[in-house]
Design a protein around this motif. Structure first.
Motif, mmCIF file in Angstrom:
data_model
loop_
_atom_site.group_PDB
_atom_site.id
_atom_site.type_symbol
_atom_site.label_atom_id
_atom_site.label_comp_id
_atom_site.label_asym_id
_atom_site.label_seq_id
_atom_site.Cartn_x
_atom_site.Cartn_y
_atom_site.Cartn_z
ATOM 1 N N LEU A 200 0.841 -1.205 0.000
ATOM 2 C CA LEU A 200 0.000 0.000 0.000
ATOM 3 C C LEU A 200 0.877 1.257 0.000
ATOM 4 O O LEU A 200 0.560 2.248 -0.652
ATOM 5 C CB LEU A 200 -0.917 0.025 1.226
ATOM 6 N N ALA A 201 1.997 1.185 0.747
ATOM 7 C CA ALA A 201 2.865 2.360 0.889
ATOM 8 C C ALA A 201 3.476 2.798 -0.438
ATOM 9 O O ALA A 201 3.820 3.966 -0.604
ATOM 10 C CB ALA A 201 3.971 2.076 1.903
ATOM 11 N N ALA A 225 -7.775 2.479 7.202
ATOM 12 C CA ALA A 225 -6.977 3.406 8.016
ATOM 13 C C ALA A 225 -5.859 4.016 7.171
ATOM 14 O O ALA A 225 -5.622 5.233 7.207
ATOM 15 C CB ALA A 225 -6.404 2.686 9.232
ATOM 16 N N PHE A 226 -5.168 3.178 6.404
ATOM 17 C CA PHE A 226 -4.092 3.684 5.551
ATOM 18 C C PHE A 226 -4.624 4.718 4.572
ATOM 19 O O PHE A 226 -4.018 5.781 4.370
ATOM 20 C CB PHE A 226 -3.417 2.537 4.788
ATOM 21 N N GLU A 227 -5.780 4.426 3.977
ATOM 22 C CA GLU A 227 -6.319 5.331 2.945
ATOM 23 C C GLU A 227 -6.737 6.677 3.521
ATOM 24 O O GLU A 227 -6.709 7.680 2.809
ATOM 25 C CB GLU A 227 -7.498 4.664 2.229
ATOM 26 N N ARG A 228 -7.110 6.689 4.788
ATOM 27 C CA ARG A 228 -7.479 8.002 5.367
ATOM 28 C C ARG A 228 -6.283 8.680 6.041
ATOM 29 O O ARG A 228 -6.435 9.705 6.706
ATOM 30 C CB ARG A 228 -8.675 7.866 6.308
ATOM 31 N N GLY A 229 -5.098 8.095 5.885
ATOM 32 C CA GLY A 229 -3.890 8.722 6.403
ATOM 33 C C GLY A 229 -3.587 8.411 7.859
ATOM 34 O O GLY A 229 -2.699 9.022 8.463
ATOM 35 N N ASN A 231 -1.856 6.250 9.689
ATOM 36 C CA ASN A 231 -0.828 5.214 9.596
ATOM 37 C C ASN A 231 -0.651 4.444 10.898
ATOM 38 O O ASN A 231 -0.311 3.256 10.875
ATOM 39 C CB ASN A 231 0.512 5.830 9.178
ATOM 40 N N ALA A 232 -0.870 5.089 12.023
ATOM 41 C CA ALA A 232 -0.694 4.405 13.310
ATOM 42 C C ALA A 232 -1.690 3.257 13.454
ATOM 43 O O ALA A 232 -1.335 2.146 13.871
ATOM 44 C CB ALA A 232 -0.855 5.403 14.456
ATOM 45 N N THR A 233 -2.946 3.503 13.079
ATOM 46 C CA THR A 233 -3.962 2.437 13.152
ATOM 47 C C THR A 233 -3.663 1.345 12.132
ATOM 48 O O THR A 233 -3.782 0.151 12.426
ATOM 49 C CB THR A 233 -5.380 3.011 12.933
ATOM 50 N N ALA A 234 -3.264 1.755 10.919
ATOM 51 C CA ALA A 234 -2.933 0.764 9.886
ATOM 52 C C ALA A 234 -1.811 -0.156 10.377
ATOM 53 O O ALA A 234 -1.885 -1.388 10.232
ATOM 54 C CB ALA A 234 -2.524 1.466 8.588
ATOM 55 N N LEU A 235 -0.784 0.436 10.980
ATOM 56 C CA LEU A 235 0.347 -0.349 11.481
ATOM 57 C C LEU A 235 -0.083 -1.253 12.637
ATOM 58 O O LEU A 235 0.354 -2.417 12.723
ATOM 59 C CB LEU A 235 1.471 0.593 11.918
ATOM 60 N N ALA A 236 -0.954 -0.748 13.494
ATOM 61 C CA ALA A 236 -1.438 -1.556 14.622
ATOM 62 C C ALA A 236 -2.202 -2.782 14.117
ATOM 63 O O ALA A 236 -2.022 -3.898 14.632
ATOM 64 C CB ALA A 236 -2.325 -0.707 15.531
ATOM 65 N N ARG A 237 -3.039 -2.595 13.104
ATOM 66 C CA ARG A 237 -3.798 -3.729 12.546
ATOM 67 C C ARG A 237 -2.851 -4.710 11.855
ATOM 68 O O ARG A 237 -3.019 -5.928 11.959
ATOM 69 C CB ARG A 237 -4.856 -3.236 11.559
ATOM 70 N N HIS A 238 -1.869 -4.207 11.136
ATOM 71 C CA HIS A 238 -0.855 -5.045 10.477
ATOM 72 C C HIS A 238 -0.146 -5.918 11.511
ATOM 73 O O HIS A 238 -0.011 -7.134 11.326
ATOM 74 C CB HIS A 238 0.136 -4.115 9.755
ATOM 75 N N ARG A 239 0.261 -5.304 12.602
ATOM 76 C CA ARG A 239 0.984 -6.059 13.634
ATOM 77 C C ARG A 239 0.070 -7.043 14.350
ATOM 78 O O ARG A 239 0.487 -8.152 14.705
ATOM 79 C CB ARG A 239 1.632 -5.086 14.624
ATOM 80 N N GLN A 240 -1.176 -6.651 14.554
ATOM 81 C CA GLN A 240 -2.127 -7.547 15.221
ATOM 82 C C GLN A 240 -2.367 -8.804 14.370
ATOM 83 O O GLN A 240 -2.408 -9.917 14.894
ATOM 84 C CB GLN A 240 -3.454 -6.807 15.449
ATOM 85 N N ALA A 241 -2.512 -8.618 13.067
ATOM 86 C CA ALA A 241 -2.844 -9.745 12.185
ATOM 87 C C ALA A 241 -1.628 -10.572 11.784
ATOM 88 O O ALA A 241 -1.784 -11.689 11.293
ATOM 89 C CB ALA A 241 -3.543 -9.215 10.928
ATOM 90 N N MET A 242 -0.430 -10.045 12.027
ATOM 91 C CA MET A 242 0.785 -10.695 11.521
ATOM 92 C C MET A 242 0.931 -12.170 11.935
ATOM 93 O O MET A 242 1.339 -12.997 11.107
ATOM 94 C CB MET A 242 2.022 -9.879 11.920
#
Length: 297
Positions: A200-201, A225-229, A231-242
């Protein structure tokens, strides 16, 4: 030619193909699973008969039956993409025509595998399929399985075809993907669950996922979250789902997805040989991965 920036939505799951206990096609189960993935896991589209759907071991007739049942079940509220890629151009074209007749919204076409065509052959394969098919095509670039990567120049050339609109990117090369994104208007979907946020980045638009049988809601929240800018929430979800993004591939993804679905009472059934059903130890590890992501299996 300018295409829709996100032709198949944000989140697609490469759906497993449910079988009955005796190993035959479970069409009623397929309809139920498709509805679950769209209505509960927030999928915008489903890929039917991808490798995760055990396409190597289902017949052409089964593929068509499955596609029609899924279109009937969810076609009014999600796009349905047919996996038609083989390592035989003529057979791929036959499957593409059958999918179009059945009412599919698009085609997933993988690089011809095992026979390792040169780039000229790769290009011709995709062009010939796109010339004869009437549906938009997502090209699947997965060199570690196909044995052949789609070179950047080849990808840029086939992108000129009006029906080649998207890529399922499992190359693991963000620089190559970035170069193609800069030179074409192809929509890039991650073909590797854990690489979705990095893709996405650099301009990607979504995921064609495997763990998204279970992580769909998290992935949608991450992309939104990423699309609305945010990034902190997007990263949190990425790490949660990893843990599930990666854990689903400890064994071939199909085996673990089916084990997980069976465990929560959703249609899946056994796998077909040469895959083998996941054992209790594998399922327990998957449950630990899911628990780490806040998901109960």
């Amino acid at each position: 030619m300018t295409h829709h920036p996100r032709p198949f939505g944000r989140l697609l799951t490469a759906m497993v193909t449910p079988f009955t206990p005796d190993g035959s096609l479970d069409l009623e189960g397929a309809a139920r699973l498709a509805a679950h993935l769209v209505d509960e896991q927030r999928n915008d589209a489903l890929v039917i008969s991808g490798t995760t759907g055990e396409s190597p071991t289902t017949t052409d007739t089964e593929k068509e039956q499955l596609l029609r049942v899924v279109i009937d079940a969810v076609g009014d509220r999600a796009k349905v993409i047919a996996g038609v890629g083989t390592n035989n151009t003529a057979h791929t074209i036959e499957l593409a025509h059958a999918a179009e007749k059945a009412g599919a919204d698009g085609l997933l076409v993988v690089t011809p595998y095992y026979n390792k065509p040169p780039q000229a052959g790769v290009e011709r394969h995709f062009r010939e399929v796109a010339d004869t098919a009437g549906l938009p095509i997502m090209v699947y670039d997965i060199p570690h399985r196909a044995g052949t990567a789609i070179a950047t120049d080849t990808m840029c050339r086939i992108a000129e075809h009006e029906r080649i609109v998207a890529v399922k990117d499992a190359k693991g090369d963000l620089i190559a993907s970035s170069q193609v994104l800069a030179r074409t208007d192809l929509a890039y979907y991650s073909g590797d669950d854990g690489a979705t946020l990095p893709l996405l980045a650099i301009g990607g638009v979504g995921l064609v996922g495997t763990s998204s049988h279970f992580t769909g809601v998290l992935v949608q929240e991450m992309i939104e979250a990423f699309e609305r800018g945010d990034n902190a929430t997007a990263l949190a979800r990425h790490r949660q789902a990893m843990p599930l993004f990666t854990g689903i591939f400890r064994s071939p993804g199909t085996m673990l997805v089916k084990a997980g679905l069976n465990a929560i009472g959703l249609p899946a059934g056994p796998v077909r040989s040469p895959l083998v059903d996941a054992g209790e130890d594998e399922l327990n590890l998957l449950r630990q991965d899911a628990a780490a992501a806040g998901i109960v299996l």
